[in-house]
Design a protein around this motif. Structure first.
Motif, PDB file in Angstrom:
ATOM      1  N   LEU A  32      14.406  -6.576 -14.407  1.00 51.06           N
ATOM      2  CA  LEU A  32      15.635  -6.122 -15.044  1.00 51.06           C
ATOM      3  C   LEU A  32      16.558  -7.316 -15.249  1.00 51.06           C
ATOM      4  CD1 LEU A  32      16.200  -2.819 -13.067  1.00 51.06           C
ATOM      5  CD2 LEU A  32      14.968  -3.191 -15.212  1.00 51.06           C
ATOM      6  N   VAL A  33      16.783  -7.629 -16.519  1.00 52.07           N
ATOM      7  CA  VAL A  33      17.538  -8.823 -16.891  1.00 52.07           C
ATOM      8  C   VAL A  33      18.988  -8.456 -17.185  1.00 52.07           C
ATOM      9  CG1 VAL A  33      17.662 -10.746 -18.509  1.00 52.07           C
ATOM     10  CG2 VAL A  33      15.429  -9.801 -17.872  1.00 52.07           C
ATOM     11  N   ASP A  34      19.897  -9.196 -16.568  1.00 52.43           N
ATOM     12  CA  ASP A  34      21.327  -9.015 -16.791  1.00 52.43           C
ATOM     13  C   ASP A  34      21.928 -10.404 -16.990  1.00 52.43           C
ATOM     14  OD1 ASP A  34      23.846  -7.953 -17.018  1.00 52.43           O
ATOM     15  OD2 ASP A  34      24.089  -7.560 -14.878  1.00 52.43           O
ATOM     16  N   ASP A  35      22.211 -10.751 -18.234  1.00 54.49           N
ATOM     17  CA  ASP A  35      22.679 -12.090 -18.596  1.00 54.49           C
ATOM     18  C   ASP A  35      21.683 -13.140 -18.119  1.00 54.49           C
ATOM     19  OD1 ASP A  35      24.983 -11.153 -19.909  1.00 54.49           O
ATOM     20  OD2 ASP A  35      26.073 -11.041 -18.001  1.00 54.49           O
ATOM     21  N   ASP A  36      22.062 -13.980 -17.165  1.00 52.16           N
ATOM     22  CA  ASP A  36      21.163 -15.045 -16.707  1.00 52.16           C
ATOM     23  C   ASP A  36      20.515 -14.731 -15.359  1.00 52.16           C
ATOM     24  OD1 ASP A  36      23.475 -15.226 -15.242  1.00 52.16           O
ATOM     25  OD2 ASP A  36      23.617 -17.400 -15.318  1.00 52.16           O
ATOM     26  N   HIS A  37      20.570 -13.473 -14.943  1.00 52.52           N
ATOM     27  CA  HIS A  37      20.014 -13.064 -13.652  1.00 52.52           C
ATOM     28  C   HIS A  37      18.937 -11.995 -13.873  1.00 52.52           C
ATOM     29  CE1 HIS A  37      19.857 -12.081  -9.399  1.00 52.52           C
ATOM     30  NE2 HIS A  37      19.946 -10.812  -9.735  1.00 52.52           N
ATOM     31  N   THR A  38      17.845 -12.079 -13.122  1.00 49.76           N
ATOM     32  CA  THR A  38      16.774 -11.089 -13.220  1.00 49.76           C
ATOM     33  C   THR A  38      16.505 -10.494 -11.843  1.00 49.76           C
ATOM     34  OG1 THR A  38      15.746 -12.284 -15.052  1.00 49.76           O
ATOM     35  CG2 THR A  38      14.378 -10.678 -13.897  1.00 49.76           C
ATOM     36  N   ASP A  39      16.561  -9.165 -11.752  1.00 55.73           N
ATOM     37  CA  ASP A  39      16.175  -8.453 -10.530  1.00 55.73           C
ATOM     38  C   ASP A  39      14.732  -8.004 -10.680  1.00 55.73           C
ATOM     39  OD1 ASP A  39      18.542  -8.395  -8.880  1.00 55.73           O
ATOM     40  OD2 ASP A  39      19.419  -7.066 -10.389  1.00 55.73           O
ATOM     41  N   HIS A  40      13.958  -8.196  -9.622  1.00 54.42           N
ATOM     42  CA  HIS A  40      12.542  -7.813  -9.642  1.00 54.42           C
ATOM     43  C   HIS A  40      12.331  -6.636  -8.693  1.00 54.42           C
ATOM     44  CE1 HIS A  40      11.670 -11.583 -11.699  1.00 54.42           C
ATOM     45  NE2 HIS A  40      12.406 -12.190 -10.769  1.00 54.42           N
ATOM     46  N   TRP A  41      11.568  -5.659  -9.169  1.00 52.29           N
ATOM     47  CA  TRP A  41      11.191  -4.507  -8.356  1.00 52.29           C
ATOM     48  C   TRP A  41       9.678  -4.359  -8.431  1.00 52.29           C
ATOM     49  CZ3 TRP A  41      14.833  -1.408  -5.849  1.00 52.29           C
ATOM     50  CH2 TRP A  41      16.161  -1.622  -6.204  1.00 52.29           C
ATOM     51  N   LEU A  42       9.040  -4.137  -7.304  1.00 54.28           N
ATOM     52  CA  LEU A  42       7.609  -3.834  -7.270  1.00 54.28           C
ATOM     53  C   LEU A  42       7.448  -2.373  -6.887  1.00 54.28           C
ATOM     54  CD1 LEU A  42       5.842  -6.814  -5.451  1.00 54.28           C
ATOM     55  CD2 LEU A  42       5.644  -6.148  -7.833  1.00 54.28           C
ATOM     56  N   VAL A  43       6.665  -1.660  -7.680  1.00 55.15           N
ATOM     57  CA  VAL A  43       6.389  -0.262  -7.390  1.00 55.15           C
ATOM     58  C   VAL A  43       4.876  -0.122  -7.265  1.00 55.15           C
ATOM     59  CG1 VAL A  43       6.663   2.127  -8.123  1.00 55.15           C
ATOM     60  CG2 VAL A  43       8.417   0.431  -8.724  1.00 55.15           C
ATOM     61  N   ARG A  44       4.427   0.184  -6.039  1.00 58.31           N
ATOM     62  CA  ARG A  44       2.997   0.415  -5.803  1.00 58.31           C
ATOM     63  C   ARG A  44       2.741   1.907  -5.983  1.00 58.31           C
ATOM     64  NH1 ARG A  44       4.553  -3.587  -2.598  1.00 58.31           N
ATOM     65  NH2 ARG A  44       3.357  -5.505  -2.643  1.00 58.31           N
ATOM     66  N   ILE A  45       1.906   2.218  -6.961  1.00 65.35           N
ATOM     67  CA  ILE A  45       1.657   3.601  -7.359  1.00 65.35           C
ATOM     68  C   ILE A  45       0.256   4.017  -6.947  1.00 65.35           C
ATOM     69  CG2 ILE A  45       1.339   5.094  -9.377  1.00 65.35           C
ATOM     70  CD1 ILE A  45       3.471   3.405 -10.803  1.00 65.35           C
ATOM     71  N   SER A  46       0.162   5.203  -6.383  1.00 69.53           N
ATOM     72  CA  SER A  46      -1.120   5.850  -6.113  1.00 69.53           C
ATOM     73  C   SER A  46      -0.864   7.350  -6.197  1.00 69.53           C
ATOM     74  CB  SER A  46      -1.668   5.438  -4.741  1.00 69.53           C
ATOM     75  OG  SER A  46      -0.773   5.769  -3.716  1.00 69.53           O
ATOM     76  N   PRO A  47      -1.911   8.157  -6.303  1.00 70.42           N
ATOM     77  CA  PRO A  47      -1.676   9.601  -6.439  1.00 70.42           C
ATOM     78  C   PRO A  47      -0.782  10.145  -5.320  1.00 70.42           C
ATOM     79  CG  PRO A  47      -3.960   9.095  -6.900  1.00 70.42           C
ATOM     80  CD  PRO A  47      -3.328   7.827  -6.368  1.00 70.42           C
ATOM     81  N   GLY A  48       0.366  10.706  -5.713  1.00 71.38           N
ATOM     82  CA  GLY A  48       1.289  11.308  -4.759  1.00 71.38           C
ATOM     83  C   GLY A  48       2.127  10.341  -3.958  1.00 71.38           C
ATOM     84  N   ARG A  49       2.068   9.062  -4.286  1.00 72.70           N
ATOM     85  CA  ARG A  49       2.783   8.080  -3.464  1.00 72.70           C
ATOM     86  C   ARG A  49       3.328   6.930  -4.300  1.00 72.70           C
ATOM     87  NH1 ARG A  49       0.651   4.739   1.768  1.00 72.70           N
ATOM     88  NH2 ARG A  49       2.652   3.767   2.114  1.00 72.70           N
ATOM     89  N   ALA A  50       4.549   6.515  -3.983  1.00 77.86           N
ATOM     90  CA  ALA A  50       5.155   5.327  -4.578  1.00 77.86           C
ATOM     91  C   ALA A  50       5.847   4.544  -3.478  1.00 77.86           C
ATOM     92  CB  ALA A  50       6.159   5.706  -5.661  1.00 77.86           C
ATOM     93  N   VAL A  51       5.541   3.279  -3.402  1.00 80.72           N
ATOM     94  CA  VAL A  51       6.187   2.383  -2.447  1.00 80.72           C
ATOM     95  C   VAL A  51       6.996   1.390  -3.266  1.00 80.72           C
ATOM     96  CG1 VAL A  51       5.833   0.667  -0.636  1.00 80.72           C
ATOM     97  CG2 VAL A  51       4.308   2.663  -0.794  1.00 80.72           C
ATOM     98  N   VAL A  52       8.277   1.293  -2.989  1.00 74.77           N
ATOM     99  CA  VAL A  52       9.188   0.457  -3.769  1.00 74.77           C
ATOM    100  C   VAL A  52       9.665  -0.712  -2.919  1.00 74.77           C
ATOM    101  CG1 VAL A  52      11.370   0.398  -5.026  1.00 74.77           C
ATOM    102  CG2 VAL A  52       9.956   2.467  -5.071  1.00 74.77           C
ATOM    103  N   GLU A  53       9.650  -1.877  -3.541  1.00 77.52           N
ATOM    104  CA  GLU A  53      10.110  -3.081  -2.867  1.00 77.52           C
ATOM    105  C   GLU A  53      10.953  -3.883  -3.859  1.00 77.52           C
ATOM    106  OE1 GLU A  53       7.975  -6.953  -0.802  1.00 77.52           O
ATOM    107  OE2 GLU A  53       6.788  -5.212  -1.368  1.00 77.52           O
ATOM    108  N   ARG A  54      12.061  -4.391  -3.423  1.00 79.25           N
ATOM    109  CA  ARG A  54      12.918  -5.190  -4.299  1.00 79.25           C
ATOM    110  C   ARG A  54      12.481  -6.642  -4.201  1.00 79.25           C
ATOM    111  NH1 ARG A  54      19.265  -4.147  -5.215  1.00 79.25           N
ATOM    112  NH2 ARG A  54      19.382  -5.249  -7.188  1.00 79.25           N
ATOM    113  N   ALA A  55      11.421  -6.956  -4.960  1.00 79.73           N
ATOM    114  CA  ALA A  55      10.836  -8.295  -4.934  1.00 79.73           C
ATOM    115  C   ALA A  55       9.902  -8.443  -6.123  1.00 79.73           C
ATOM    116  CB  ALA A  55      10.061  -8.501  -3.628  1.00 79.73           C
ATOM    117  N   GLY A  56       9.566  -9.668  -6.422  1.00 79.81           N
ATOM    118  CA  GLY A  56       8.539  -9.942  -7.411  1.00 79.81           C
ATOM    119  C   GLY A  56       7.249 -10.246  -6.681  1.00 79.81           C
TER     120      GLY A  56
END
Length: 125
Positions: A32-56
């Motif tokens: 997610l880009v906002d001007d000169d800054h980018t936030d990275h989110w990793l979403v690990r997806i599997s059936p019935g499950r999502a694991v979210v991490e704020r990282a690249g």
């Protein structure tokens, strides 16, 4: 980062059992880009499950979007596929991860399921 975006990512794990029913597994990085800054989110997806991490990190697919567009997506004011087709955002990698992930986005305000409308018109509830 907007409050709506933070709340969206925080709610993904709890919503995953109802949303992630397809037999798709992988990691989606969302940039997610906002001007000169980018936030990275990793979403690990599997059936019935999502694991979210704020990282690249290593991912099977990468979706890049402006932070403003993503806020419109998480509030139902924009559509993910349309944004990619209009080049408002970019996607590379396993397209199935994008197609599955977009199910987390809400419908636009005021949109009704056509099946419900048909039931009301026929008098069936």
């Amino acid at each position: 980062m907007s409050r709506a975006t933070d709340e969206f990512f925080a709610a993904l794990p709890a919503r995953a059992p109802a949303v992630l029913r397809a037999p798709v597994t992988g990691t989606l990085q969302i940039d997610l880009v906002d001007d000169d800054h980018t936030d990275h989110w990793l979403v690990r997806i599997s059936p019935g499950r999502a694991v979210v991490e704020r990282a690249g990190g290593p991912a099977d697919a990468v979706w890049s979007s402006s932070a403003d567009l993503f806020e419109r997506l998480v509030t139902g004011r924009a559509q993910g596929v349309s944004a990619v087709l209009r080049n408002e955002s970019t996607f590379s990698g396993n397209v199935m991860l994008f197609l599955v992930f977009r199910q987390f986005f809400p419908a636009p305000p005021g949109v009704r399921d056509p099946r419900e409308t048909a039931r009301e018109q026929t008098g069936r509830a």
